[in-house]
Design a protein around this motif. Sequence first.
Motif, short mmCIF file in Angstrom:
data_model
loop_
_atom_site.label_atom_id
_atom_site.label_comp_id
_atom_site.label_asym_id
_atom_site.label_seq_id
_atom_site.Cartn_x
_atom_site.Cartn_y
_atom_site.Cartn_z
N ASN A 51 9.13 -47.44 -49.89
CA ASN A 51 8.51 -46.48 -48.96
C ASN A 51 9.48 -46.00 -47.90
OD1 ASN A 51 6.13 -46.65 -50.33
ND2 ASN A 51 5.13 -48.06 -48.90
N ILE A 56 8.50 -42.34 -46.76
CA ILE A 56 7.04 -42.42 -46.63
C ILE A 56 6.69 -43.31 -45.46
CG2 ILE A 56 5.07 -43.55 -47.76
CD1 ILE A 56 5.93 -42.24 -50.34
N ASP A 57 7.54 -44.26 -45.18
CA ASP A 57 7.33 -45.16 -44.05
C ASP A 57 8.61 -45.18 -43.21
OD1 ASP A 57 5.95 -46.87 -42.46
OD2 ASP A 57 5.61 -48.41 -43.99
N PHE A 89 8.54 -38.76 -56.64
CA PHE A 89 7.74 -39.99 -56.58
C PHE A 89 6.93 -40.17 -57.86
CE2 PHE A 89 8.41 -39.08 -52.11
CZ PHE A 89 8.65 -40.34 -51.58
N ALA B 400 3.29 -36.79 -49.70
CA ALA B 400 4.41 -37.59 -50.20
C ALA B 400 5.37 -36.74 -51.03
CB ALA B 400 3.89 -38.76 -51.03
N ILE B 401 4.83 -35.83 -51.80
CA ILE B 401 5.74 -35.04 -52.65
C ILE B 401 6.22 -33.77 -51.96
CG2 ILE B 401 4.84 -35.99 -54.80
CD1 ILE B 401 3.28 -33.48 -55.23
N PRO B 495 1.49 -39.89 -46.09
CA PRO B 495 1.82 -40.32 -47.45
C PRO B 495 1.54 -41.81 -47.65
CG PRO B 495 3.59 -39.00 -46.54
CD PRO B 495 2.62 -39.24 -45.43
N LEU B 496 1.69 -42.55 -46.56
CA LEU B 496 1.46 -43.99 -46.64
C LEU B 496 0.01 -44.30 -47.01
CD1 LEU B 496 3.27 -46.44 -46.28
CD2 LEU B 496 2.50 -46.60 -43.90
N VAL B 499 -0.18 -44.27 -50.63
CA VAL B 499 0.49 -45.42 -51.24
C VAL B 499 -0.32 -46.68 -51.00
CG1 VAL B 499 2.58 -46.82 -51.22
CG2 VAL B 499 2.73 -44.34 -51.04
#
Lengths: 228, 502
Positions: A51, A56-57, A89, B400-401, B495-496, B499
């Motif tokens: 991530n 993403i993180d 991703f 995210a993408i 995005p997290l 996930v």
Amino acid sequence: MNIIEIKGLKKDYPLGDTIVPALRGVDLDVAEGDFMSIIGPSGSGKTTLLNVIGCIDSATAGAVRVGERDITALTDRQITEIRLNKIGFIFQTFNLIPVLDVIENIEFPLLLMKSSAAEARGRADKLIEEVGLREYAAHRPAELSGGQRQRVAIARALVTNPDIVLADEPTANLDSVTGASILELMRRMNELEKTTFIFSTHDANVLKYARRIVKIKDGLIEKEPAPA
Amino acid sequence: MNLILTIAWRNILRHKGKSLVIGVILFTGAFLMTVGNGVISGMAAGIEKNIIDGFMGDLVLISDAQKSDNILLPMMGASIEPVTAYREIKGILAAQPYVKRFLPVGKNLAMVLDESTTAPGYAYLLGADFGEYRKMFPDNFTVLEGSYPAPGERALLVPTFARDEFYDFYNIWFLPAGGRVVKENLKKEALANFPTLNLSTSVVMMGMTSGLNTTNDIRFPVTGINRYGALNQIFGHFCLVDIESYRECLGYFTAADMAAQVPREEKKLLELEGSDLDSMFGGEEMIVSTAKKAPKLKAEAPKEAKLAGDGVYNAVFIKLNEGEDYGKALKELNKALAGKGVRAVTWNKASGPIGGMALIIKGALFLFVMLLFCVAVIIIVNTLTMAALERAPEIGMMRAIGAQKTFIAGMFLGETAVLSAVFGGLGVLAGIAAVKIIPLLKINTKNDMLQLLYGGNFFNPLLSLPDIALTALQLLFVTVVAALYPMRVAVNITPLDAVSRD
């Protein structure tokens, strides 16, 4: 040449009054075009590492360079641009857009990049061919099997020609035969597109596909076992 | 944009139930607003047409001393200031190319006296020359009983509405002299009491003005009962009376007064000063203390009354040529009349609350529809917020993408916009169709209250482009407001989130 350089990466998660360290100081370099697996038991920190690499993180401490840029000091807009332009991703549960059909899902990132519709469709057509889903182009995700969805996700991850593709347990929801075919496909795409692949897994059967294996435990990289 | 709209449209189809609920609310709101605007616009146009063509013309001249422009139904029946310079004004009006016709009138409140009750009633008097009135407003009422007065005749026309009011107040049913009771014209209560109906062919009225103390009790013979073709509920307050009788009742200078040569002896009397003045008014025969003693008017007005330029009025009703620019005509007329002690005002100002009624009802309708839209906004916000939370993995994945926050915001705005455009648009179209169809049904009424709502006899709603634009603006407002909070929720999905739910 390294496409990823990580120095002293720490990531803590607050849990009530307690701070839970997920990464305790990771140092890692990833070479361009690598096909690397991060392995470790559940809770070891492999998803957190992916991530952070995938923007993403965010990191609590340390330096993370992706391509030419240190990603720890960027705005949300810049980070999003990196995700769009540099990173692909593949999620464990595929995460396709349910209202778009297969070909539209694949071309979606290109349309976000403001590519022309014709250009996007051309590139998506090439990739749908490569992942073997030509006849499913007009199908919605709900009409596909798990393996087929993951193939769509792979095509979507590659459609923008990213520098890096990150896959978090891409075979976890698939049966072993489908999982193997997905890893075969990823490896083939790695060779074909020269894209760096990093995937996490705790499935020992998957390791044979990796050219490099990084083992992580309790938020620290232990050692790099030799690929099978 | 295509991508956003594609996703928006498909999400709407995917969540058909939720979309339908939102859509029905938007459709209903847009439909009600469109039809409501059509009804109000039709009402406004009807009131405008009926007041202009049937009661007071496009412009009204009133005295500069008159505080309020509203002379039709002023607050507490306040008296209307006299216009004394009509002789001069007349020439100026006649010289204006945009003026088609004009009619000087007296208009004030009169106290209705009756020996059977100590509490007086009231009636509005509209004094005019009947011949001139007929030319100005040829078809605005029909005489149901009795006859239309001849020019110069001493006469009083009582509208059906006023007659009904008199009956309610005095229990008297007015008839024209020599007439008989027409049962079809009796109001329900009067019909029930038909055998014992208290009939009268005359009415005693005393003019009421705030500035003068010279009003008279006058017994008017009722010469006719009339009914206004439209808006009888409003116009029916006004008893039409010949101008000379009106002036006598109000204590104004009559045309006869103006023409009269005062003899030398009377001039001397007028010049008298001192304590003996009281004795001049001591005789009982000089005072009309009861309605019974009210002097009967002469059968005909003096010849001098035909001098239209003489005497006192309260207003001049003016009709403009077809298609004249109101604002321009008003400006030019006021310029031409400068220094004459009068000012011109538009019909809607002169008609006070009646002219503004359409606007008030329009405002009320606007508030009602906005209330409906508020409910719609709450439901839409709730539904879209739930949708945003349900779609967190999908939105997180989009982020995210590489989807920027603006894309996610656009997607939610797009969904609401598509819903508004489709369902709201259908609502507007259905409303336009309804407004077009209703006049074809030729719905008419003689009911006074409905006439007010219709703005005349026929229910004739009409829509203007600004009305449709107003509805579109309201829909746009609803769309934006309804999308704001869900958009905020959606763009804050990271995005997290995708996930971590993976």
